[in-house]
Design a protein around this motif. Sequence first.
Motif, short mmCIF file in Angstrom:
data_model
loop_
_atom_site.label_atom_id
_atom_site.label_comp_id
_atom_site.label_asym_id
_atom_site.label_seq_id
_atom_site.Cartn_x
_atom_site.Cartn_y
_atom_site.Cartn_z
N VAL A 80 0.74 -1.17 0.12
CA VAL A 80 0.04 -0.04 0.02
C VAL A 80 0.84 1.35 0.09
CG1 VAL A 80 -2.05 1.24 1.07
CG2 VAL A 80 -1.82 -1.10 1.27
N GLN A 81 1.11 2.07 -1.03
CA GLN A 81 1.81 3.19 -1.31
C GLN A 81 0.84 4.32 -1.07
OE1 GLN A 81 5.35 3.49 -1.89
NE2 GLN A 81 5.09 1.29 -1.16
N VAL A 82 1.43 5.30 -0.52
CA VAL A 82 0.67 6.71 -0.20
C VAL A 82 1.21 7.96 -1.11
CG1 VAL A 82 0.16 8.26 1.37
CG2 VAL A 82 0.40 6.14 2.17
N VAL A 83 0.51 8.51 -1.67
CA VAL A 83 0.95 9.74 -2.47
C VAL A 83 0.35 10.99 -1.61
CG1 VAL A 83 1.06 10.90 -4.61
CG2 VAL A 83 1.16 8.53 -4.50
N HIS A 84 0.94 11.93 -1.47
CA HIS A 84 0.19 13.09 -0.52
C HIS A 84 0.13 14.28 -1.06
CE1 HIS A 84 1.24 11.06 3.22
NE2 HIS A 84 2.42 10.55 2.59
N GLN A 85 -0.42 15.28 -0.94
CA GLN A 85 -0.82 16.50 -1.42
C GLN A 85 0.15 17.26 -1.84
OE1 GLN A 85 -3.49 18.98 0.65
NE2 GLN A 85 -3.13 20.74 -0.40
N HIS A 86 1.41 17.42 -1.15
CA HIS A 86 2.22 18.48 -1.29
C HIS A 86 3.44 17.73 -1.89
CE1 HIS A 86 -0.02 21.34 0.82
NE2 HIS A 86 -0.04 20.49 2.07
N VAL A 97 15.36 14.49 -10.50
CA VAL A 97 14.14 13.73 -10.63
C VAL A 97 14.50 12.15 -11.12
CG1 VAL A 97 12.39 13.41 -12.34
CG2 VAL A 97 12.48 15.43 -11.20
N GLY A 98 15.64 12.18 -11.88
CA GLY A 98 16.19 10.84 -12.51
C GLY A 98 16.54 10.03 -10.94
N ALA A 99 17.56 10.68 -10.30
CA ALA A 99 17.92 10.22 -9.10
C ALA A 99 16.70 9.54 -8.21
CB ALA A 99 18.93 10.99 -8.31
N VAL A 100 16.03 10.45 -8.00
CA VAL A 100 14.61 10.03 -7.16
C VAL A 100 13.71 8.74 -7.73
CG1 VAL A 100 12.07 10.73 -6.56
CG2 VAL A 100 14.03 12.42 -6.41
N LEU A 101 13.69 8.67 -9.09
CA LEU A 101 13.03 7.43 -9.60
C LEU A 101 14.05 6.16 -9.70
CD1 LEU A 101 11.11 9.30 -12.56
CD2 LEU A 101 10.19 8.42 -10.32
N ALA A 102 15.27 6.65 -9.78
CA ALA A 102 16.34 5.64 -10.00
C ALA A 102 16.33 4.73 -8.29
CB ALA A 102 17.72 5.94 -10.15
N GLU A 103 16.29 5.81 -7.42
CA GLU A 103 16.16 5.07 -5.94
C GLU A 103 15.24 4.21 -5.73
OE1 GLU A 103 14.86 7.06 -2.79
OE2 GLU A 103 16.41 6.12 -1.35
N ALA A 104 13.88 4.57 -6.41
CA ALA A 104 12.70 3.77 -6.38
C ALA A 104 12.75 2.58 -7.29
CB ALA A 104 11.45 4.73 -6.69
N ALA A 139 4.68 8.22 -10.28
CA ALA A 139 5.53 7.25 -10.70
C ALA A 139 6.53 6.56 -9.69
CB ALA A 139 6.42 7.88 -11.82
N ARG A 140 6.96 7.07 -8.70
CA ARG A 140 7.71 6.78 -7.62
C ARG A 140 6.72 5.64 -6.95
NH1 ARG A 140 10.73 10.59 -3.47
NH2 ARG A 140 8.53 11.22 -3.22
N ALA A 141 5.59 5.77 -6.52
CA ALA A 141 4.74 5.04 -5.83
C ALA A 141 4.43 3.87 -6.74
CB ALA A 141 3.43 5.82 -5.51
N LEU A 142 4.35 4.15 -8.10
CA LEU A 142 3.79 2.96 -8.81
C LEU A 142 5.10 2.12 -9.03
CD1 LEU A 142 1.71 4.84 -11.73
CD2 LEU A 142 0.82 3.04 -9.86
N LEU A 143 6.37 2.48 -9.08
CA LEU A 143 7.40 1.65 -9.05
C LEU A 143 7.70 0.61 -8.07
CD1 LEU A 143 10.10 4.45 -10.34
CD2 LEU A 143 9.58 2.26 -11.49
N ALA A 144 6.87 0.82 -6.78
CA ALA A 144 7.02 -0.09 -5.71
C ALA A 144 6.20 -1.09 -6.20
CB ALA A 144 6.77 0.80 -4.50
N GLY A 145 5.67 -0.96 -7.03
CA GLY A 145 4.48 -2.36 -7.71
C GLY A 145 3.68 -2.41 -6.48
N PRO A 146 2.85 -1.38 -6.07
CA PRO A 146 1.68 -1.59 -5.18
C PRO A 146 0.59 -2.42 -5.75
CG PRO A 146 1.51 0.62 -6.14
CD PRO A 146 2.80 -0.25 -6.79
#
Length: 214
Positions: A80-86, A97-104, A139-146
């Motif tokens: 269960v992944q959470v995506v917040h307002q802010h 951004v690329g590093a954020v997504l690579a880490e995910a 995208a980051r939440a979806l990369l976790a395969g939730p």
Amino acid sequence: MTLLAEDVWFRYGRRGPWVVRGASLTVAPGEVVGLHGPSGAGKSTLGRVLAGLVRPQRGRVEVDGAPPRPDRRAGRPNPVQVVHQHAHLAMDPLWKVGAVLAEAGAGAGAVDPALVPPELLDRFPHEISGGEAQRVNLARALLAGPRFVVADEISASLDAITQAGVWRLLLAEVRARGIGVLAISHDGPLLEAVADRVLDFADLAASPDRVVTG
Ligand SMILES: Nc1ncnc2c1ncn2[C@@H]1O[C@H](COP(=O)(O)OP(=O)(O)OP(=O)(O)O)[C@@H](O)[C@H]1O
């Protein structure tokens, strides 16, 4: 595999008021359930309980019979992944951004370019708009395969056109992958537009004769 909350009670601290009072709900795979209610009602708190980020004092939350949590030994993220307002606050300002997504876990081609266009990858968070930042977070939440996503006021700070774009992309992704969504918002018309069914937070509370005291 269903996300289930059954008779969930939650309060902050041992003596605080009950914020979630006997809530029960289910979200099925691929289903988009809206959760509507006024500011301060407790919607985000219930979202955090459903993602296993905080434990309810009473009741149970389960994904397919087990509490939602990451399995670190198996290297499995929280289902269960959470995506917040802010959106910008959810990103490290010093990471591109690329590093954020690579880490995910984003390898080449892992992120739909409709969601995060390649030209954003080399930018810092302060160099992208609120709508773009929210798409990076999705995208980051979806990369976790939730199996489930709690979308907590994800478009509240966006203009109407950007809002529609973010929801269109999220709905396309979750429909394609059979991911269930709990869409939290104080915006009733928005929820009616995006959700399969809409729950009112007030209706989730236990009847007065079942209210827990103490
Ligand atoms: N960490 C915390 N510690 C103590 N009280 C909290 C905490 N987080 C939230 N609360 C309180 O719990 C209540 C419910 O807050 P919550 O954020 O869940 O409501 P909400 O319905 O999501 O509101 P909004 O739509 O404004 O985000 C509020 O009274 C809030 O002040």
